[in-house]
Design a protein around this motif. Structure first.
Motif, PDB file in Angstrom:
ATOM      1  N   GLY A   1      49.487 -21.674  45.194  1.00 21.69           N
ATOM      2  CA  GLY A   1      49.499 -20.435  45.959  1.00 21.69           C
ATOM      3  C   GLY A   1      49.791 -20.599  47.433  1.00 21.69           C
ATOM      4  O   GLY A   1      49.713 -19.638  48.195  1.00 21.69           O
ATOM      5  N   ALA A   2      50.150 -21.812  47.874  1.00 19.53           N
ATOM      6  CA  ALA A   2      50.449 -22.048  49.288  1.00 19.53           C
ATOM      7  C   ALA A   2      51.718 -21.299  49.682  1.00 19.53           C
ATOM      8  O   ALA A   2      52.631 -21.145  48.872  1.00 19.53           O
ATOM      9  CB  ALA A   2      50.633 -23.542  49.553  1.00 19.53           C
ATOM     10  N   PRO A   3      51.808 -20.851  50.942  1.00 15.57           N
ATOM     11  CA  PRO A   3      53.023 -20.176  51.383  1.00 15.57           C
ATOM     12  C   PRO A   3      54.196 -21.151  51.409  1.00 15.57           C
ATOM     13  O   PRO A   3      54.034 -22.317  51.772  1.00 15.57           O
ATOM     14  CB  PRO A   3      52.669 -19.689  52.787  1.00 15.57           C
ATOM     15  N   ALA A   4      55.357 -20.687  50.999  1.00 17.91           N
ATOM     16  CA  ALA A   4      56.554 -21.527  51.002  1.00 17.91           C
ATOM     17  C   ALA A   4      57.039 -21.738  52.432  1.00 17.91           C
ATOM     18  O   ALA A   4      56.819 -20.900  53.298  1.00 17.91           O
ATOM     19  CB  ALA A   4      57.650 -20.881  50.171  1.00 17.91           C
ATOM     20  N   ALA A   5      57.674 -22.871  52.664  1.00 20.57           N
ATOM     21  CA  ALA A   5      58.249 -23.175  53.978  1.00 20.57           C
ATOM     22  C   ALA A   5      59.363 -24.191  53.789  1.00 20.57           C
ATOM     23  O   ALA A   5      59.267 -25.060  52.928  1.00 20.57           O
ATOM     24  CB  ALA A   5      57.186 -23.743  54.908  1.00 20.57           C
TER      25      ALA A   5
ATOM     26  N   TRP B   1      45.127 -19.157  52.170  1.00 20.45           N
ATOM     27  CA  TRP B   1      45.839 -20.211  52.885  1.00 20.45           C
ATOM     28  C   TRP B   1      46.091 -19.778  54.317  1.00 20.45           C
ATOM     29  O   TRP B   1      46.275 -18.594  54.593  1.00 20.45           O
ATOM     30  CB  TRP B   1      47.187 -20.484  52.206  1.00 20.45           C
ATOM     31  N   THR B   2      46.145 -20.749  55.213  1.00 22.50           N
ATOM     32  CA  THR B   2      46.543 -20.469  56.592  1.00 22.50           C
ATOM     33  C   THR B   2      48.059 -20.336  56.627  1.00 22.50           C
ATOM     34  O   THR B   2      48.753 -20.736  55.687  1.00 22.50           O
ATOM     35  CB  THR B   2      46.141 -21.614  57.539  1.00 22.50           C
ATOM     36  N   ASN B   3      48.579 -19.794  57.723  1.00 19.94           N
ATOM     37  CA  ASN B   3      50.020 -19.837  57.940  1.00 19.94           C
ATOM     38  C   ASN B   3      50.393 -21.282  58.239  1.00 19.94           C
ATOM     39  O   ASN B   3      49.547 -22.082  58.633  1.00 19.94           O
ATOM     40  CB  ASN B   3      50.412 -18.954  59.128  1.00 19.94           C
ATOM     41  N   TRP B   4      51.665 -21.630  58.077  1.00 17.44           N
ATOM     42  CA  TRP B   4      52.126 -22.956  58.465  1.00 17.44           C
ATOM     43  C   TRP B   4      51.934 -23.093  59.963  1.00 17.44           C
ATOM     44  O   TRP B   4      52.264 -22.203  60.736  1.00 17.44           O
ATOM     45  CB  TRP B   4      53.594 -23.153  58.080  1.00 17.44           C
ATOM     46  N   ASP B   5      51.377 -24.228  60.378  1.00 19.02           N
ATOM     47  CA  ASP B   5      51.064 -24.468  61.774  1.00 19.02           C
ATOM     48  C   ASP B   5      51.435 -25.908  62.108  1.00 19.02           C
ATOM     49  O   ASP B   5      51.463 -26.775  61.225  1.00 19.02           O
ATOM     50  CB  ASP B   5      49.555 -24.247  61.988  1.00 19.02           C
ATOM     51  N   LEU B   6      51.707 -26.175  63.382  1.00 16.78           N
ATOM     52  CA  LEU B   6      51.998 -27.549  63.789  1.00 16.78           C
ATOM     53  C   LEU B   6      50.793 -28.435  63.511  1.00 16.78           C
ATOM     54  O   LEU B   6      49.663 -28.050  63.758  1.00 16.78           O
ATOM     55  CB  LEU B   6      52.345 -27.617  65.268  1.00 16.78           C
TER      56      LEU B   6
ATOM     57  N   HIS C   1      51.700 -28.099  58.750  1.00 19.07           N
ATOM     58  CA  HIS C   1      50.762 -28.110  57.635  1.00 19.07           C
ATOM     59  C   HIS C   1      50.204 -26.714  57.381  1.00 19.07           C
ATOM     60  O   HIS C   1      50.248 -25.837  58.237  1.00 19.07           O
ATOM     61  CB  HIS C   1      49.631 -29.122  57.851  1.00 19.07           C
ATOM     62  N   THR C   2      49.737 -26.527  56.165  1.00 20.14           N
ATOM     63  CA  THR C   2      49.002 -25.337  55.765  1.00 20.14           C
ATOM     64  C   THR C   2      47.851 -25.812  54.900  1.00 20.14           C
ATOM     65  O   THR C   2      47.949 -26.861  54.262  1.00 20.14           O
ATOM     66  CB  THR C   2      49.892 -24.324  55.004  1.00 20.14           C
ATOM     67  N   TYR C   3      46.760 -25.074  54.886  1.00 19.04           N
ATOM     68  CA  TYR C   3      45.595 -25.500  54.113  1.00 19.04           C
ATOM     69  C   TYR C   3      44.784 -24.293  53.681  1.00 19.04           C
ATOM     70  O   TYR C   3      44.880 -23.214  54.262  1.00 19.04           O
ATOM     71  CB  TYR C   3      44.718 -26.466  54.920  1.00 19.04           C
TER      72      TYR C   3
END
Length: 165
Positions: A63-67, A108-113, A98-100
């Motif tokens: 279920g993690a956001p795609a990137a 899930w968090t948004n993708w972040d540095l 990363h996302t977690y």
């Protein structure tokens, strides 16, 4: 606020000169200091032309956001002992992202540095650095940099890896 180790000004200047900025990594919440139970390298595929360095869709799950990530590199998935997952990859901008999950089976968090990295050359990998779980990258001048899990379950700043890494 997540506590992270800070680097001396001279070390920060050296990191910037080598293409890796010295800023704290955003870290997955780590109540009671959970540890990493397992790590999986996710084998991606080159873009449709087979070009390394293009943009490939992140083959993430749970279920993690795609990137998008840099083709020819492999994202990693960290499985935490508290049931959460975290994905780390090299973006098309040659920075580590990363996302977690914030809770087991949770959002899930948004993708972040993942800290402030720039001009990473060949992807991310996970390694035990003298007994400490670490994300490792190679900087623009071939120097290896580590971002390690500390005893409280948070990530450190990027630092020059020991010679054996």
């Amino acid at each position: 606020m997540i506590k992270t180790r800070t680097l001396a000004a001279a070390a920060a200047t050296a990191l910037l000169a080598l293409g890796v900025a010295a800023a704290p990594a955003s870290a997955a919440p780590a109540p009671n200091g959970p540890t990493i139970a397992s790590v999986q390298t996710i084998t991606g595929s080159p873009d449709s032309t087979g070009t390394i360095g293009g943009s490939c869709p992140a083959p993430v799950g749970n279920g993690a956001p795609a990137a998008p990530y840099l083709c020819g590199t492999n994202p990693i998935r960290l499985d935490w002992t508290d049931g959460r997952f975290e994905y780390v990859l090299l973006g098309t901008d040659r920075r580590v992202w990363h996302t977690y999950q914030t809770t087991a089976n949770g959002p899930w968090t948004n993708w972040d540095l993942f800290g402030d990295s720039s001009d990473v050359q060949n992807g991310v990998w996970f390694k035990d650095v003298y007994g400490t779980p670490s994300v490792v990258v190679t900087g623009s001048v071939g120097t290896r940099w580590c971002n390690s899990l500390n005893s409280s379950g948070t990530w450190t700043n990027w630092y020059h890896c020991p010679p054996a890494v």
